[in-house]
Scaffold this motif. Structure first.
Motif, PDB file in Angstrom:
ATOM      1  N   TYR A   1       0.867  -1.171   0.000  1.00 62.52           N
ATOM      2  CA  TYR A   1       0.000   0.000   0.000  1.00 62.52           C
ATOM      3  C   TYR A   1       0.900   1.217   0.000  1.00 62.52           C
ATOM      4  O   TYR A   1       1.803   1.335   0.830  1.00 62.52           O
ATOM      5  CB  TYR A   1      -0.910  -0.008   1.237  1.00 62.52           C
ATOM      6  N   GLY A   2       0.695   2.103  -0.978  1.00 62.14           N
ATOM      7  CA  GLY A   2       1.552   3.269  -1.083  1.00 62.14           C
ATOM      8  C   GLY A   2       0.790   4.504  -1.507  1.00 62.14           C
ATOM      9  O   GLY A   2      -0.395   4.441  -1.850  1.00 62.14           O
ATOM     10  N   TYR A   3       1.482   5.623  -1.532  1.00 63.63           N
ATOM     11  CA  TYR A   3       0.879   6.925  -1.807  1.00 63.63           C
ATOM     12  C   TYR A   3       1.473   7.548  -3.062  1.00 63.63           C
ATOM     13  O   TYR A   3       1.675   8.751  -3.143  1.00 63.63           O
ATOM     14  CB  TYR A   3       1.053   7.831  -0.586  1.00 63.63           C
TER      15      TYR A   3
ATOM     16  N   GLY B   1       1.537   8.509  -7.143  1.00 61.14           N
ATOM     17  CA  GLY B   1       0.622   8.855  -8.213  1.00 61.14           C
ATOM     18  C   GLY B   1       0.637  10.328  -8.534  1.00 61.14           C
ATOM     19  O   GLY B   1       1.141  11.141  -7.766  1.00 61.14           O
ATOM     20  N   VAL B   2       0.070  10.644  -9.675  1.00 66.06           N
ATOM     21  CA  VAL B   2       0.014  12.018 -10.162  1.00 66.06           C
ATOM     22  C   VAL B   2      -1.156  12.777  -9.540  1.00 66.06           C
ATOM     23  O   VAL B   2      -1.064  13.975  -9.284  1.00 66.06           O
ATOM     24  CB  VAL B   2      -0.101  12.020 -11.704  1.00 66.06           C
ATOM     25  N   PHE B   3      -2.247  12.071  -9.272  1.00 70.03           N
ATOM     26  CA  PHE B   3      -3.465  12.719  -8.772  1.00 70.03           C
ATOM     27  C   PHE B   3      -3.397  12.927  -7.258  1.00 70.03           C
ATOM     28  O   PHE B   3      -2.913  12.059  -6.524  1.00 70.03           O
ATOM     29  CB  PHE B   3      -4.693  11.896  -9.144  1.00 70.03           C
ATOM     30  N   PRO B   4      -3.916  14.070  -6.785  1.00 72.59           N
ATOM     31  CA  PRO B   4      -3.866  14.367  -5.342  1.00 72.59           C
ATOM     32  C   PRO B   4      -4.492  13.279  -4.473  1.00 72.59           C
ATOM     33  O   PRO B   4      -3.980  12.987  -3.390  1.00 72.59           O
ATOM     34  CB  PRO B   4      -4.635  15.688  -5.219  1.00 72.59           C
ATOM     35  N   GLU B   5      -5.583  12.673  -4.931  1.00 75.33           N
ATOM     36  CA  GLU B   5      -6.228  11.635  -4.118  1.00 75.33           C
ATOM     37  C   GLU B   5      -5.328  10.406  -3.938  1.00 75.33           C
ATOM     38  O   GLU B   5      -5.409   9.706  -2.931  1.00 75.33           O
ATOM     39  CB  GLU B   5      -7.600  11.237  -4.684  1.00 75.33           C
TER      40      GLU B   5
ATOM     41  N   LYS C   1       9.222   6.955   0.306  1.00 73.21           N
ATOM     42  CA  LYS C   1       8.942   8.282  -0.239  1.00 73.21           C
ATOM     43  C   LYS C   1       8.071   8.188  -1.499  1.00 73.21           C
ATOM     44  O   LYS C   1       8.422   7.495  -2.453  1.00 73.21           O
ATOM     45  CB  LYS C   1      10.261   8.974  -0.577  1.00 73.21           C
ATOM     46  N   PRO C   2       6.934   8.889  -1.510  1.00 72.48           N
ATOM     47  CA  PRO C   2       6.037   8.831  -2.665  1.00 72.48           C
ATOM     48  C   PRO C   2       6.659   9.397  -3.942  1.00 72.48           C
ATOM     49  O   PRO C   2       7.453  10.337  -3.910  1.00 72.48           O
ATOM     50  CB  PRO C   2       4.843   9.690  -2.238  1.00 72.48           C
ATOM     51  N   CYS C   3       6.278   8.786  -5.054  1.00 74.94           N
ATOM     52  CA  CYS C   3       6.679   9.224  -6.388  1.00 74.94           C
ATOM     53  C   CYS C   3       5.422   9.502  -7.197  1.00 74.94           C
ATOM     54  O   CYS C   3       4.382   8.886  -6.962  1.00 74.94           O
ATOM     55  CB  CYS C   3       7.461   8.135  -7.112  1.00 74.94           C
TER      56      CYS C   3
ATOM     57  N   THR D   1       9.503   6.062 -11.949  1.00 75.02           N
ATOM     58  CA  THR D   1      10.452   6.494 -10.920  1.00 75.02           C
ATOM     59  C   THR D   1      10.586   5.430  -9.835  1.00 75.02           C
ATOM     60  O   THR D   1      11.702   5.104  -9.407  1.00 75.02           O
ATOM     61  CB  THR D   1      10.010   7.835 -10.308  1.00 75.02           C
ATOM     62  N   LEU D   2       9.465   4.873  -9.412  1.00 73.46           N
ATOM     63  CA  LEU D   2       9.497   3.791  -8.422  1.00 73.46           C
ATOM     64  C   LEU D   2      10.327   2.624  -8.930  1.00 73.46           C
ATOM     65  O   LEU D   2      11.168   2.081  -8.214  1.00 73.46           O
ATOM     66  CB  LEU D   2       8.079   3.276  -8.150  1.00 73.46           C
ATOM     67  N   ALA D   3      10.090   2.238 -10.177  1.00 66.97           N
ATOM     68  CA  ALA D   3      10.800   1.098 -10.758  1.00 66.97           C
ATOM     69  C   ALA D   3      12.305   1.358 -10.829  1.00 66.97           C
ATOM     70  O   ALA D   3      13.108   0.474 -10.507  1.00 66.97           O
ATOM     71  CB  ALA D   3      10.240   0.773 -12.139  1.00 66.97           C
ATOM     72  N   GLU D   4      12.695   2.547 -11.229  1.00 64.12           N
ATOM     73  CA  GLU D   4      14.129   2.882 -11.282  1.00 64.12           C
ATOM     74  C   GLU D   4      14.746   2.796  -9.891  1.00 64.12           C
ATOM     75  O   GLU D   4      15.849   2.265  -9.724  1.00 64.12           O
ATOM     76  CB  GLU D   4      14.354   4.275 -11.863  1.00 64.12           C
ATOM     77  N   ARG D   5      14.031   3.295  -8.890  1.00 67.27           N
ATOM     78  CA  ARG D   5      14.542   3.249  -7.509  1.00 67.27           C
ATOM     79  C   ARG D   5      14.702   1.802  -7.033  1.00 67.27           C
ATOM     80  O   ARG D   5      15.680   1.462  -6.370  1.00 67.27           O
ATOM     81  CB  ARG D   5      13.604   3.994  -6.569  1.00 67.27           C
TER      82      ARG D   5
END
Length: 121
Positions: free
Chosen positions: A12-14, A16-20, A67-69, A74-78
């Motif tokens: 479960y993570g935070y 995404g591009v959208f604020p929600e 840290k959220p992306c 970006t997540l995959a590269e990290r």
């Protein structure tokens, strides 16, 4: 070359591009496949001659729950950087990250990316 994998990890993570997405969070499903030689481990039956699944899971978890992306890319590269940085035996990583319920309209099962990286050098 041989492969070692973990499929269907759920976090479960935070991200995404959208604020929600950043506020409410969502489920992510991750598959990782690593290419490396498993010969030495097969001949010696010793964990130190392979990659520990528990450590691999932990590395993915720390990035996915960290840290959220905005982008899955970006997540995959990290994650790939983390795996290569902590496992010198691994030559290639294939990573799949899926979002089963992103906040976008339409009818689909899931969205996501597949990333394949090779160790540099």
């Amino acid at each position: 070359m041989d492969k070692l994998f973990i499929r269907g990890m759920q976090f479960y993570g935070y991200h995404g591009v959208f604020p929600e997405e950043n506020k409410l969070g969502q489920l992510f499903i991750v598959d990782v496949e690593c290419t490396l030689s498993l010969r030495e481990a097969g001949l010696t039956d010793r964990l130190e001659n392979t990659v520990d699944y528990a450590e691999l899971y932990k590395d993915v978890k720390e990035v996915m729950e960290g840290k959220p992306c905005k982008l899955l890319e970006t997540l995959a590269e990290r994650i790939c950087d983390r795996i290569f940085g902590r496992n010198e035996r691994i030559d290639e990583v294939r990573l799949e990250i899926r979002k089963p319920n992103p906040p976008i309209p339409g009818h689909y099962r899931e969205v996501g990316i597949v990333m394949e990286r090779r160790r540099h050098g």
